[in-house]
Design a protein around this motif. Structure first.
Motif, mmCIF file in Angstrom:
data_model
loop_
_atom_site.group_PDB
_atom_site.id
_atom_site.type_symbol
_atom_site.label_atom_id
_atom_site.label_comp_id
_atom_site.label_asym_id
_atom_site.label_seq_id
_atom_site.Cartn_x
_atom_site.Cartn_y
_atom_site.Cartn_z
ATOM 1 N N ALA A 53 9.361 32.663 47.800
ATOM 2 C CA ALA A 53 8.396 32.571 46.705
ATOM 3 C C ALA A 53 7.575 31.291 46.758
ATOM 4 O O ALA A 53 6.483 31.215 46.190
ATOM 5 C CB ALA A 53 9.116 32.669 45.363
ATOM 6 N N GLU A 54 8.088 30.274 47.450
ATOM 7 C CA GLU A 54 7.405 28.976 47.507
ATOM 8 C C GLU A 54 6.670 28.756 48.827
ATOM 9 O O GLU A 54 6.043 27.711 49.020
ATOM 10 C CB GLU A 54 8.429 27.855 47.299
ATOM 11 C CG GLU A 54 9.129 27.927 45.952
ATOM 12 C CD GLU A 54 10.331 27.010 45.868
ATOM 13 O OE1 GLU A 54 10.564 26.222 46.815
ATOM 14 O OE2 GLU A 54 11.058 27.087 44.863
ATOM 15 N N ARG A 55 6.730 29.730 49.722
ATOM 16 C CA ARG A 55 6.078 29.567 51.022
ATOM 17 C C ARG A 55 4.583 29.844 50.932
ATOM 18 O O ARG A 55 4.121 30.570 50.052
ATOM 19 C CB ARG A 55 6.721 30.517 52.046
ATOM 20 C CG ARG A 55 8.144 30.150 52.369
ATOM 21 C CD ARG A 55 8.804 31.166 53.282
ATOM 22 N NE ARG A 55 10.237 30.893 53.387
ATOM 23 C CZ ARG A 55 11.133 31.759 53.833
ATOM 24 N NH1 ARG A 55 10.756 32.950 54.245
ATOM 25 N NH2 ARG A 55 12.409 31.425 53.877
ATOM 26 N N HIS A 56 3.846 29.291 51.872
ATOM 27 C CA HIS A 56 2.411 29.533 51.943
ATOM 28 C C HIS A 56 2.165 31.026 52.154
ATOM 29 O O HIS A 56 2.937 31.699 52.854
ATOM 30 C CB HIS A 56 1.820 28.721 53.108
ATOM 31 C CG HIS A 56 0.331 28.729 53.124
ATOM 32 N ND1 HIS A 56 -0.401 29.742 53.675
ATOM 33 C CD2 HIS A 56 -0.558 27.826 52.632
ATOM 34 C CE1 HIS A 56 -1.689 29.491 53.551
ATOM 35 N NE2 HIS A 56 -1.814 28.330 52.920
ATOM 36 N N PRO A 57 1.105 31.587 51.561
ATOM 37 C CA PRO A 57 0.822 33.019 51.701
ATOM 38 C C PRO A 57 0.755 33.492 53.152
ATOM 39 O O PRO A 57 1.158 34.621 53.460
ATOM 40 C CB PRO A 57 -0.533 33.192 51.003
ATOM 41 C CG PRO A 57 -0.574 32.083 49.988
ATOM 42 C CD PRO A 57 0.172 30.939 50.621
ATOM 43 N N SER A 58 0.274 32.643 54.058
ATOM 44 C CA SER A 58 0.180 33.072 55.462
ATOM 45 C C SER A 58 1.572 33.289 56.059
ATOM 46 O O SER A 58 1.780 34.198 56.863
ATOM 47 C CB SER A 58 -0.601 32.047 56.295
ATOM 48 O OG SER A 58 0.049 30.796 56.280
ATOM 49 N N ARG A 59 2.541 32.468 55.652
ATOM 50 C CA ARG A 59 3.911 32.642 56.139
ATOM 51 C C ARG A 59 4.525 33.937 55.594
ATOM 52 O O ARG A 59 5.212 34.657 56.316
ATOM 53 C CB ARG A 59 4.780 31.444 55.743
ATOM 54 C CG ARG A 59 4.464 30.185 56.514
ATOM 55 C CD ARG A 59 5.377 29.049 56.101
ATOM 56 N NE ARG A 59 5.130 27.868 56.890
ATOM 57 C CZ ARG A 59 5.767 27.572 58.016
ATOM 58 N NH1 ARG A 59 6.690 28.388 58.484
ATOM 59 N NH2 ARG A 59 5.479 26.480 58.689
ATOM 60 N N ASN A 60 4.269 34.218 54.329
ATOM 61 C CA ASN A 60 4.813 35.437 53.751
ATOM 62 C C ASN A 60 4.141 36.686 54.323
ATOM 63 O O ASN A 60 4.779 37.723 54.486
ATOM 64 C CB ASN A 60 4.700 35.409 52.224
ATOM 65 C CG ASN A 60 5.793 34.561 51.598
ATOM 66 O OD1 ASN A 60 6.911 34.512 52.103
ATOM 67 N ND2 ASN A 60 5.472 33.888 50.514
ATOM 68 N N ALA A 61 2.859 36.574 54.640
ATOM 69 C CA ALA A 61 2.155 37.710 55.243
ATOM 70 C C ALA A 61 2.744 38.004 56.629
ATOM 71 O O ALA A 61 2.965 39.169 56.996
ATOM 72 C CB ALA A 61 0.665 37.420 55.346
#
Length: 199
Positions: A53-61
């Motif tokens: 939940a705290e990771r950068h959106p690019s990492r989650n994508a």
């Protein structure tokens, strides 16, 4: 005989993707396994990791793409947005610890059943009924969950401390008594090769 400490979280999609890979490898090499469920969010905090939940959106994508690819590669069903995630991992973790202590069933099958319940079957692994069903499916007395609450809580906390001390920082994580460590379900092949004396 080799021994493997298996550190994992019942909330980990990557542990789910491991399927029965560890168990097949252990049988092939005559290794025994100690299952060590732990609080993955606390492990991240202790070892420099970041909760999804705290990771950068690019990492989650990228994580979402990778989960989808790995599930397809293994022919597995995996819901990238489970209805009950995140949830409280303690009840399922305590049940695994209690079952391992009690014996009489298949701990690997129990772990896999709990992970599938979360990631493929849209069930809440914090609910007693779900945990009991998984215990029964794996050949355990469902009441084992009730009898092992205190020792389960103590061992769950101890597993985190042992993981940090052993150099574990993610899940699934496999630590062999040879000192070799393997992080991720995509390193099971390397674990297999190591136990065969080839790595």
């Amino acid at each position: 005989m080799a021994h493997i400490d298996y550190y994992f979280s019942t909330l980990s999609p990557f542990a789910c993707l491991a399927g029965d890979g560890l168990e097949r490898i252990a049988v092939r090499h005559g290794a025994d396994v100690t299952y060590k469920p732990l609080d993955i969010m606390a492990l991240f905090a202790r070892t420099g990791g970041v909760a999804p939940a705290e990771r950068h959106p690019s990492r989650n994508a990228y994580r979402a793409q990778e989960l989808d690819r790995q599930a397809k590669k293994r022919g597995m069903t995996l819901n990238l947005r489970p209805a009950h995630w995140p949830t409280n991992p303690a009840p399922s973790s305590y049940a695994i610890i209690a079952a391992q202590n009690a014996g009489g069933g298949d701990v690997g099958a129990l772990v896999q059943s709990i992970l599938r319940a979360c990631w493929a079957e849209e069930r809440d692994i914090a609910e007693d009924a779900v945990v009991r069903d998984c215990l029964e499916r794996a050949g355990f007395d469902p009441a084992v969950a009730d009898r092992g609450l205190l020792s389960g809580a103590e061992t769950y906390a101890a597993n985190l401390e042992e993981a940090v001390e052993a150099g574990v920082f993610g899940a699934p994580f496999y630590v062999v008594d040879s000192g070799q460590m393997f992080w991720g379900q995509d390193r099971l092949e390397d674990l297999d090769l190591h136990l065969a004396g080839k790595l």
